[in-house]
Scaffold this active site. Sequence first.
Site, PDB file in Angstrom:
ATOM      1  N   CYS A 158       1.060  -7.596  -8.476  1.00 19.96           N
ATOM      2  CA  CYS A 158       0.593  -8.532  -7.442  1.00 19.96           C
ATOM      3  C   CYS A 158       0.284  -7.791  -6.126  1.00 19.96           C
ATOM      4  O   CYS A 158      -0.632  -6.985  -6.080  1.00 19.96           O
ATOM      5  CB  CYS A 158       1.590  -9.662  -7.250  1.00 19.96           C
ATOM      6  SG  CYS A 158       0.836 -11.097  -6.416  1.00 19.96           S
ATOM      7  N   HIS A 204       1.692 -12.369 -12.156  1.00 22.98           N
ATOM      8  CA  HIS A 204       3.143 -12.179 -12.272  1.00 22.98           C
ATOM      9  C   HIS A 204       3.596 -12.478 -13.698  1.00 22.98           C
ATOM     10  O   HIS A 204       4.292 -13.466 -13.953  1.00 22.98           O
ATOM     11  CB  HIS A 204       3.875 -13.109 -11.299  1.00 22.98           C
ATOM     12  CG  HIS A 204       3.874 -12.660  -9.877  1.00 22.98           C
ATOM     13  ND1 HIS A 204       4.675 -11.639  -9.418  1.00 22.98           N
ATOM     14  CD2 HIS A 204       3.162 -13.095  -8.815  1.00 22.98           C
ATOM     15  CE1 HIS A 204       4.471 -11.466  -8.114  1.00 22.98           C
ATOM     16  NE2 HIS A 204       3.556 -12.342  -7.726  1.00 22.98           N
ATOM     17  N   GLU A 257       5.837 -11.158 -15.177  1.00 23.29           N
ATOM     18  CA  GLU A 257       7.301 -11.063 -15.247  1.00 23.29           C
ATOM     19  C   GLU A 257       7.987 -12.361 -14.846  1.00 23.29           C
ATOM     20  O   GLU A 257       9.202 -12.523 -15.078  1.00 23.29           O
ATOM     21  CB  GLU A 257       7.791  -9.919 -14.341  1.00 23.29           C
ATOM     22  CG  GLU A 257       7.921 -10.242 -12.859  1.00 23.29           C
ATOM     23  CD  GLU A 257       6.608 -10.289 -12.102  1.00 23.29           C
ATOM     24  OE1 GLU A 257       6.633 -10.561 -10.886  1.00 23.29           O
ATOM     25  OE2 GLU A 257       5.543 -10.054 -12.727  1.00 23.29           O
TER      26      GLU A 257
END
Length: 306
Positions: A142, A235, A237
């Site tokens: 990001c 993102h 994750e």
Amino acid sequence: MPINIPNGLPAKEILESEKIFALEEDVARKQDIRPLRIAILNLMPKKIETETQILRLISKSPLQVDIDFMKVSNHVSKNTSADHLLKFYDDFSMLKENHYDGLIITGAPVEHLEYEDVDYWQELCTIMEWSKSHVYSTVHICWGAQAGLYYHYGIQKHLLPHKVFGIFPQLLCDEYNFLTNGFDEVHMTPHSRHTAIDEEALAEVKELEVLSRSNTTGSNIIATRDFRRIFIMGHLEYGKDTLAQEYFRDLNQGKEIQIPYNYFPEDDPSKEPLFKWRAHANLLYRNWLNYVYQMTPFDLKELTTG
């Protein structure tokens, strides 16, 4: 993990063309085995949450991985206790003599600032320069991806009229790329950002390849052709509830915030969101770890500048 095959097996050429690691028996017997060494530069405010998210992905690999948590020295974290940072994190100055198979640079909620106005920008530049000679492959996430593209290639960012916020479908650009091998042709990625990169400037950098993208969010996964530097604009994750937490946080603070796109069933925030990106997130990080496992030298001090 790579597959070990008999010497001279005809399938080896086909497997290699599909970017699948296949080691012949003689090579496999000679392999030295050691744990991978990964450093995580965690710039997110809620460090424990981000640690958990990234470690969850790394743990899905069968490879043994040793982790060092890194922090910048000239920034005081307001959302993580000093005890936690003292116990589990080291300043870059304490780790700079180490060599690593991989480095992960997280995002940070500073995208409204010019890069040079971020209080730890110079230290981050030092770390990114250090990574060229001390890290085989660096994943930027990001804002960390935008910062990396700016530092390494001069690619600027710009403010968007509206926040990119939600779960967006991304089109796979290369079916047999090592990093996205096994991805569906369309995969979902969470995004939560107010800025985007200059796509025209990106297209001019021949060293970089766009691996997945969307007309809505732009380039999503970008990498050098040798995977020494990887940039993830979203993102992957994120946990299942992360966007919900961001939405309700901003709502409760009276900030202008739209319902995350394609996240809550029927756009109803009272309904539990569906986890639509987990499989591809796991696959991306497994592919990355598998790649660096194959490519880094047994003695990391033999790394050359990338």
